[in-house]
Design a protein around this motif. Structure first.
Motif, PDB file in Angstrom:
ATOM      1  N   LEU A 273      26.239  35.019 -13.215  1.00 44.52           N
ATOM      2  CA  LEU A 273      26.479  33.703 -14.877  1.00 44.52           C
ATOM      3  C   LEU A 273      25.057  32.738 -14.387  1.00 44.52           C
ATOM      4  O   LEU A 273      24.681  32.119 -12.936  1.00 44.52           O
ATOM      5  CB  LEU A 273      27.815  33.215 -14.572  1.00 44.52           C
ATOM      6  N   LEU A 275      24.452  28.697 -16.008  1.00 48.45           N
ATOM      7  CA  LEU A 275      25.012  27.764 -16.303  1.00 48.45           C
ATOM      8  C   LEU A 275      23.941  26.691 -16.428  1.00 48.45           C
ATOM      9  O   LEU A 275      23.028  26.576 -15.817  1.00 48.45           O
ATOM     10  CB  LEU A 275      26.340  26.888 -15.832  1.00 48.45           C
ATOM     11  N   TYR A 286      25.489  22.881 -23.237  1.00 50.91           N
ATOM     12  CA  TYR A 286      26.031  23.330 -22.044  1.00 50.91           C
ATOM     13  C   TYR A 286      26.449  25.414 -22.006  1.00 50.91           C
ATOM     14  O   TYR A 286      27.485  24.948 -23.290  1.00 50.91           O
ATOM     15  CB  TYR A 286      26.796  23.006 -20.872  1.00 50.91           C
ATOM     16  N   THR A 287      25.673  25.529 -21.717  1.00 53.47           N
ATOM     17  CA  THR A 287      26.059  27.568 -21.951  1.00 53.47           C
ATOM     18  C   THR A 287      26.020  27.999 -20.777  1.00 53.47           C
ATOM     19  O   THR A 287      25.641  27.701 -19.826  1.00 53.47           O
ATOM     20  CB  THR A 287      24.534  27.932 -23.228  1.00 53.47           C
ATOM     21  N   VAL A 288      26.834  29.332 -20.731  1.00 59.25           N
ATOM     22  CA  VAL A 288      26.244  30.504 -20.019  1.00 59.25           C
ATOM     23  C   VAL A 288      26.383  31.643 -19.892  1.00 59.25           C
ATOM     24  O   VAL A 288      26.171  32.276 -21.464  1.00 59.25           O
ATOM     25  CB  VAL A 288      28.235  30.583 -19.369  1.00 59.25           C
ATOM     26  N   TRP A 289      25.374  31.816 -19.392  1.00 61.72           N
ATOM     27  CA  TRP A 289      24.638  33.785 -19.854  1.00 61.72           C
ATOM     28  C   TRP A 289      25.304  34.489 -18.337  1.00 61.72           C
ATOM     29  O   TRP A 289      25.599  33.981 -17.433  1.00 61.72           O
ATOM     30  CB  TRP A 289      23.437  33.023 -19.269  1.00 61.72           C
ATOM     31  N   LEU A 304      29.958  26.089 -23.755  1.00 60.43           N
ATOM     32  CA  LEU A 304      30.975  25.077 -24.154  1.00 60.43           C
ATOM     33  C   LEU A 304      31.007  23.823 -24.637  1.00 60.43           C
ATOM     34  O   LEU A 304      30.440  22.702 -24.318  1.00 60.43           O
ATOM     35  CB  LEU A 304      30.898  24.612 -22.026  1.00 60.43           C
ATOM     36  N   LEU A 318      29.541  26.388 -11.493  1.00 64.37           N
ATOM     37  CA  LEU A 318      30.228  26.851 -12.145  1.00 64.37           C
ATOM     38  C   LEU A 318      30.559  27.888 -11.125  1.00 64.37           C
ATOM     39  O   LEU A 318      30.212  28.945 -10.728  1.00 64.37           O
ATOM     40  CB  LEU A 318      29.788  28.067 -13.238  1.00 64.37           C
ATOM     41  N   ALA A 330      36.700  31.249 -15.782  1.00 63.65           N
ATOM     42  CA  ALA A 330      35.531  29.931 -14.452  1.00 63.65           C
ATOM     43  C   ALA A 330      35.865  29.041 -14.561  1.00 63.65           C
ATOM     44  O   ALA A 330      36.409  27.996 -15.540  1.00 63.65           O
ATOM     45  CB  ALA A 330      34.613  30.250 -14.659  1.00 63.65           C
ATOM     46  N   VAL A 332      34.234  24.837 -14.146  1.00 66.38           N
ATOM     47  CA  VAL A 332      33.216  23.539 -14.178  1.00 66.38           C
ATOM     48  C   VAL A 332      33.483  22.594 -13.584  1.00 66.38           C
ATOM     49  O   VAL A 332      34.539  22.200 -14.493  1.00 66.38           O
ATOM     50  CB  VAL A 332      32.071  24.459 -15.787  1.00 66.38           C
ATOM     51  N   ILE A 347      35.875  33.080 -21.086  1.00 69.03           N
ATOM     52  CA  ILE A 347      34.676  33.545 -21.303  1.00 69.03           C
ATOM     53  C   ILE A 347      34.330  34.700 -21.692  1.00 69.03           C
ATOM     54  O   ILE A 347      34.139  35.968 -20.781  1.00 69.03           O
ATOM     55  CB  ILE A 347      33.383  33.287 -19.991  1.00 69.03           C
TER      56      ILE A 347
END
Length: 349
Positions: A273, A275, A286-289, A304, A318, A330, A332, A347
Motif C-alpha cells: 500500500l 499513502l 491524500y490518496t491510497v494506492w 481520503l 498507514l 487501515a 491513518v 478501503i
C-alpha cells in the motif's frame, strides 16, 4: 421529430460523446486518476495515555506526540500486542499495543546516540525484525545536512510474541543495529542521485515510508516528485545489515500526480500500500494506492476525506488492521495532530 431536428439532436449527441472521450483521454494522458473519495469509519480511536516523553525545553509542537511519523505491528495472536511507533524529533521510538479502539503506549527504545536525532520517518516489520528508517535528507526546518538521518535501524523481536530480544532501553542504545548503506544507494541511483542532499524545497531526497516484503526492503520518497512521478528505492533487507553483501538495489518511478510524494508504505497480502500526498504544502489530496512491488504502475484505491481532521495535520502513517480479498481496513495517523489523531478507513481493493 422533424428531419432537421433529428439531425441536430444526433449532432449534439455525437459532439457530447466526443467531448467525453476526449476529456477521458486527456485525463488518462495526464496520468491523473481520480480514485473515489471515502470517509473515515465512525470508530473513535483514542490513546490510553500520551506518546512519550515530554521535554521541558521543547515547545508543545515539538513534543513526540505531535510528531508521530511511522508505525508497524508484529502479526501476533492475538493481534496488535506488539507495535512500534516513531517520531521525527527524538532519538527514540516507542512500543505500543492496540486494544479495541485504544492505542496503548508502552516502553521507549533508544535508537541513536548521535548528536542529532535520526529524523525517523517510517517503520516496517518482517520475520522477527522491526525496521526504522531515517529520512536520509536535509533538516527541513534549518536546511542543514543531518548526517544522523542517513541510517536504517533493525530491532530483533520474537516473531510469535513480538517481545524484543533485548529489553528496551530509553537511555542508551541496546538491541538496535544501525546501517548507513542506503546512502550509497541514493547517491548512485539513476533517477534521484542529482537530488541527494538537496533541500526538500528544491525537490531534495527525503524518505518517508518503508515496507519489507519477501525479504525485500522498499523506501518511499516524499521527494523528489519529477514529471508527476514519485520514486521507490529497494534493496535486499538482509544485505543492508552487512558490510559488503550485494544490496541488489533497484528504483522504480510511479506516476502518482503533480507535486505528489510518498508519505508511507505498508505491506499487505498482495503487494504494498502507498499513502501518497503533497511533497510539501501543495494542495494535493491524500490518496491510497496498491502496488505489486515491481511494475511501474500502481492501482489507485481511494482518496481520503480528511475534512474532519485538524487542518495542519499531515497524514504520515498507514497501518493495515485487517484485510480480505475485497477490502483493506487501515489506520491513518498524522504528524501535527496530538497523539497521531488516528482515524480508520475501509478501503476497497
Amino acid at each position: 421529430m422533424p428531419h432537421n431536428a433529428t439531425l441536430s439532436f444526433h449532432r449534439s449527441l455525437t459532439a457530447a460523446f466526443v467531448c467525453i472521450v476526449l476529456a477521458a483521454t486527456a485525463s488518462a494522458g495526464r496520468g491523473e486518476p481520480l480514485p473515489p473519495k471515502i470517509s473515515p469509519e465512525a470508530t473513535a480511536w483514542k490513546p490510553a495515555s500520551i506518546f512519550e516523553k515530554d521535554d521541558k525545553d521543547d515547545k508543545f509542537e515539538d513534543q513526540p506526540r505531535m510528531n508521530l511519523s511511522g508505525a508497524a505491528c508484529v502479526p501476533t495472536t492475538p493481534k496488535f500486542t506488539s507495535c512500534l511507533i516513531v517520531n521525527d524529533e527524538k532519538k527514540y521510538a516507542q512500543f505500543f499495543s492496540i486494544e479495541g479502539n485504544v492505542l496503548v503506549p508502552r516502553k521507549l527504545i533508544r535508537l541513536s546516540d548521535e548528536d542529532k536525532d535520526p529524523d525517523a520517518e517510517g517503520v516496517a516489520y518482517e520475520k522477527g525484525f522491526f525496521y526504522v528508517t531515517g529520512s536520509h535528507g536535509r533538516s527541513r526546518k534549518k536546511d542543514k545536512e543531518n548526517l544522523s538521518s542517513y541510517v536504517v535501524f533493525r530491532i530483533a523481536v520474537d516473531p510469535q510474541t513480538g517481545v524484543p530480544k533485548t529489553e528496551p532501553n530509553a537511555k542508551k542504545v541496546d538491541g538496535v543495529e544501525p546501517s548507513p548503506r542506503m546512502r550509497e544507494v541514493i547517491e548512485n541511483d539513476k533517477y534521484v542521485k542529482a537530488k541527494f542532499n538537496k533541500p526538500l524545497a528544491e525537490g531534495g531526497v527525503n524518505i518517508e515510508g518503508i515496507a519489507v516484503r519477501n525479504g525485500r526492503m522498499y523506501f518511499g520518497l516524499r521527494g523528489p516528485s519529477l514529471d508527476k512521478q514519485a520514486y521507490v528505492l529497494s534493496v535486499d533487507a538482509g544485505a543492508l545489515f552487512t558490510k559488503a553483501d550485494d544490496l541488489k538495489p533497484d528504483s522504480i518511478p510511479l506516476e502518482l500526480g503533480e507535486n505528489t510524494g510518498i508519505r508511507d508504505l505498508a505491506a499487505v497480502n498482495d503487494g504494498i500500500l502507498i499513502l501518497a500526498g503533497p511533497t510539501r504544502n501543495e494542495k494535493v489530496s491524500y490518496t491510497v494506492w496498491l502496488w505489486d512491488g515491481s511494475s511501474k504502475t500502481a492501482k489507485p484505491l481511494a482518496t481520503l476525506d480528511l475534512s474532519t481532521v485538524t487542518a495542519d495535520a499531515k497524514a504520515e502513517i498507514l497501518l493495515p488492521l485487517e484485510e480480505d480479498s475485497a477490502s483493506i481496513r487501515a489506520l491513518v495517523m498524522f504528524d501535527s495532530a496530538e497523539n497521531g489523531g488516528a482515524v480508520s478507513f475501509s478501503i476497497k481493493r
